[in-house]
Design a protein around this motif. Structure first.
Motif, PDB file in Angstrom:
ATOM      1  N   ILE A 200       0.845  -1.202   0.000  1.00  0.00           N
ATOM      2  CA  ILE A 200       0.000   0.000   0.000  1.00  0.00           C
ATOM      3  C   ILE A 200       0.875   1.243   0.000  1.00  0.00           C
ATOM      4  CG2 ILE A 200      -1.674   1.343   1.330  1.00  0.00           C
ATOM      5  CD1 ILE A 200      -2.837  -1.293   2.337  1.00  0.00           C
ATOM      6  N   LEU A 201       1.905   1.228   0.848  1.00  0.00           N
ATOM      7  CA  LEU A 201       2.808   2.369   0.911  1.00  0.00           C
ATOM      8  C   LEU A 201       3.638   2.491  -0.367  1.00  0.00           C
ATOM      9  CD1 LEU A 201       4.030   4.724   2.385  1.00  0.00           C
ATOM     10  CD2 LEU A 201       5.595   3.147   3.530  1.00  0.00           C
ATOM     11  N   LEU A 202       4.085   1.349  -0.905  1.00  0.00           N
ATOM     12  CA  LEU A 202       4.857   1.395  -2.145  1.00  0.00           C
ATOM     13  C   LEU A 202       4.025   1.985  -3.273  1.00  0.00           C
ATOM     14  CD1 LEU A 202       7.333   0.758  -3.830  1.00  0.00           C
ATOM     15  CD2 LEU A 202       6.511  -1.603  -4.062  1.00  0.00           C
ATOM     16  N   ASP A 208       3.429   9.170  -6.008  1.00  0.00           N
ATOM     17  CA  ASP A 208       3.992  10.469  -5.609  1.00  0.00           C
ATOM     18  C   ASP A 208       5.466  10.616  -5.975  1.00  0.00           C
ATOM     19  OD1 ASP A 208       1.515  11.006  -4.529  1.00  0.00           O
ATOM     20  OD2 ASP A 208       2.090  10.471  -2.484  1.00  0.00           O
ATOM     21  N   LEU A 209       5.991   9.722  -6.806  1.00  0.00           N
ATOM     22  CA  LEU A 209       7.432   9.664  -7.062  1.00  0.00           C
ATOM     23  C   LEU A 209       8.020  11.010  -7.482  1.00  0.00           C
ATOM     24  CD1 LEU A 209       9.280   6.800  -8.878  1.00  0.00           C
ATOM     25  CD2 LEU A 209       9.779   9.164  -9.479  1.00  0.00           C
ATOM     26  N   ASP A 210       7.420  11.668  -8.444  1.00  0.00           N
ATOM     27  CA  ASP A 210       8.000  12.909  -8.971  1.00  0.00           C
ATOM     28  C   ASP A 210       8.053  14.003  -7.914  1.00  0.00           C
ATOM     29  OD1 ASP A 210       8.368  11.762 -11.470  1.00  0.00           O
ATOM     30  OD2 ASP A 210       6.386  12.383 -12.186  1.00  0.00           O
ATOM     31  N   ASN A 211       6.946  14.189  -7.195  1.00  0.00           N
ATOM     32  CA  ASN A 211       6.907  15.226  -6.168  1.00  0.00           C
ATOM     33  C   ASN A 211       7.857  14.898  -5.015  1.00  0.00           C
ATOM     34  OD1 ASN A 211       5.603  17.673  -4.950  1.00  0.00           O
ATOM     35  ND2 ASN A 211       5.000  16.181  -3.405  1.00  0.00           N
ATOM     36  N   ASP A 212       7.903  13.622  -4.619  1.00  0.00           N
ATOM     37  CA  ASP A 212       8.796  13.213  -3.538  1.00  0.00           C
ATOM     38  C   ASP A 212      10.255  13.428  -3.919  1.00  0.00           C
ATOM     39  OD1 ASP A 212       6.664  12.481  -1.997  1.00  0.00           O
ATOM     40  OD2 ASP A 212       6.865  10.329  -2.321  1.00  0.00           O
ATOM     41  N   ILE A 222      11.688   5.843  -5.635  1.00  0.00           N
ATOM     42  CA  ILE A 222      12.635   6.782  -6.234  1.00  0.00           C
ATOM     43  C   ILE A 222      13.950   6.090  -6.563  1.00  0.00           C
ATOM     44  CG2 ILE A 222      14.063   8.820  -5.770  1.00  0.00           C
ATOM     45  CD1 ILE A 222      11.688   9.928  -4.159  1.00  0.00           C
ATOM     46  N   LEU A 223      14.439   5.273  -5.646  1.00  0.00           N
ATOM     47  CA  LEU A 223      15.712   4.583  -5.860  1.00  0.00           C
ATOM     48  C   LEU A 223      15.629   3.590  -7.018  1.00  0.00           C
ATOM     49  CD1 LEU A 223      16.831   3.913  -2.172  1.00  0.00           C
ATOM     50  CD2 LEU A 223      17.524   5.775  -3.697  1.00  0.00           C
ATOM     51  N   LEU A 224      14.482   2.917  -7.172  1.00  0.00           N
ATOM     52  CA  LEU A 224      14.327   1.929  -8.241  1.00  0.00           C
ATOM     53  C   LEU A 224      13.934   2.563  -9.571  1.00  0.00           C
ATOM     54  CD1 LEU A 224      12.412  -0.978  -6.423  1.00  0.00           C
ATOM     55  CD2 LEU A 224      14.845  -0.854  -6.988  1.00  0.00           C
ATOM     56  N   GLY A 225      13.235   3.694  -9.504  1.00  0.00           N
ATOM     57  CA  GLY A 225      12.646   4.268 -10.704  1.00  0.00           C
ATOM     58  C   GLY A 225      11.240   3.712 -10.892  1.00  0.00           C
TER      59      GLY A 225
END
Length: 311
Positions: A200-202, A208-212, A222-225
């Motif tokens: 759920i968190l993932l 939210d990847l871009d904003n985070d 973010i680390l994985l892409g």
């Protein structure tokens, strides 16, 4: 109200009145609190023939209150750190779009924590005071999830802590307060639930990847892409179902637990919902379906345990 804020509220179908406070709870995440309590209690009923309704309800409400409070702390501290704005999705929007004072959100979260503590005291009186130590540690980590100098949610360990605490720990406590015993089987069956809760968190972090990334977070997504994070999410689902099948084969779970595989369709919807999407609004259905996957799987798991006892 600005036009951008109005457009976002309309796109998210956000209503005023009571809905403002309901959104603050982030109801699609509460599955991470009530499903583990249900599963742990049902496993206690099956293995030890014990079901104390009072302890079940106290644990259920305490768990929901802690999860809701954690969501409120998230809302407050992300606002204070400047991560949330009028266009942010996946949040309650209570502060940035509905104009509720940040301190009101913080006080409400602390109030929920206070009520959960009172329920915890009752649980300790009725079972064991060892629960107080575990409960206090869990609540402190819940606060540190977005509070404190280095919030856990901003690191690659958010999914691990969420799954471990909301999955394994809550299932173990729910079982223990009923039976005053602990077994390795309880820990084992908690692992798939822990995986789904971490998922759920993932899913949230994929959305939210871009904003985070712009705000300096270092989440797994973010680390994985994005593409690899979606693949990783799919692999987590695969492992959860593989473990379930293994536990059924080993006799740890009853044959009735094959019912949990009915949730696979929803898990597949999650992966399909993320593929090819880059905008947060486009990924909201996939995020919601991740919570539904946990809900369906967890309910069917608990129900299968109950069936094995009654039939």
């Amino acid at each position: 109200m600005s036009q951008d804020k109005t457009d976002i509220k309309q796109a998210l179908n956000e209503q005023d009145g009571f809905q403002v406070w309901w959104r603050l709870l982030r109801p699609h995440t509460l599955t991470a609190s009530f499903i583990p309590v249900f599963v742990g209690t049902m496993f206690a009923f099956v293995s030890e023939n014990i079901f104390q309704v009072n302890l079940f309800l106290a644990m259920l409400f305490a768990s929901i209150l802690i999860q809701a409070a954690t969501n409120m702390f998230n809302e407050y501290y992300d606002y204070v750190r400047g991560l949330d704005n009028e266009e942010s999705v996946g949040i309650g929007g209570t502060i940035v779009r509905d104009g509720i004072a940040p301190k009101t959100v913080l006080r409400l979260g602390l109030t929920f924590f206070g009520i959960a503590i009172l329920l915890g005291v009752y649980i300790c009186f009725a079972s064991s005071w060892w629960i107080a130590i575990i409960g206090a540690a869990s609540m402190f980590i819940g606060y540190l999830y977005t509070g404190g100098p280095i919030p856990i949610a901003y690191t690659p360990f958010g999914e691990l802590f969420a799954g471990l605490l909301m999955g394994t720990v809550i299932i173990a406590i729910s079982y223990y307060i009923q039976t005053l015993t602990m077994t390795k089987e309880v820990i084992l069956i908690s692992i798939p639930i822990a995986i789904f809760i971490g998922a759920i968190l993932l899913a949230n972090n994929i959305r939210d990847l871009d904003n985070d990334k712009e705000n300096g977070r270092k989440t797994i997504a973010i680390l994985l892409g994005r593409i690899n994070a979606i693949r990783f999410l799919g692999s987590l689902f695969f492992v959860a179902y593989l473990l379930t099948a293994t536990f059924i084969f080993m006799g740890i779970l009853p044959l009735w637990s094959l019912l949990t595989f009915l949730s696979i369709k929803k898990a597949m919807d999650v992966i399909h919902g993320f593929r090819g999407k880059t905008k947060p609004l486009e990924m909201m259905p996939a995020m919601i379906n991740t919570g539904k996957t946990n809900s369906i799987y967890g309910f069917l798991l608990g129900f299968s345990l109950l069936l094995s006892k009654l039939i």
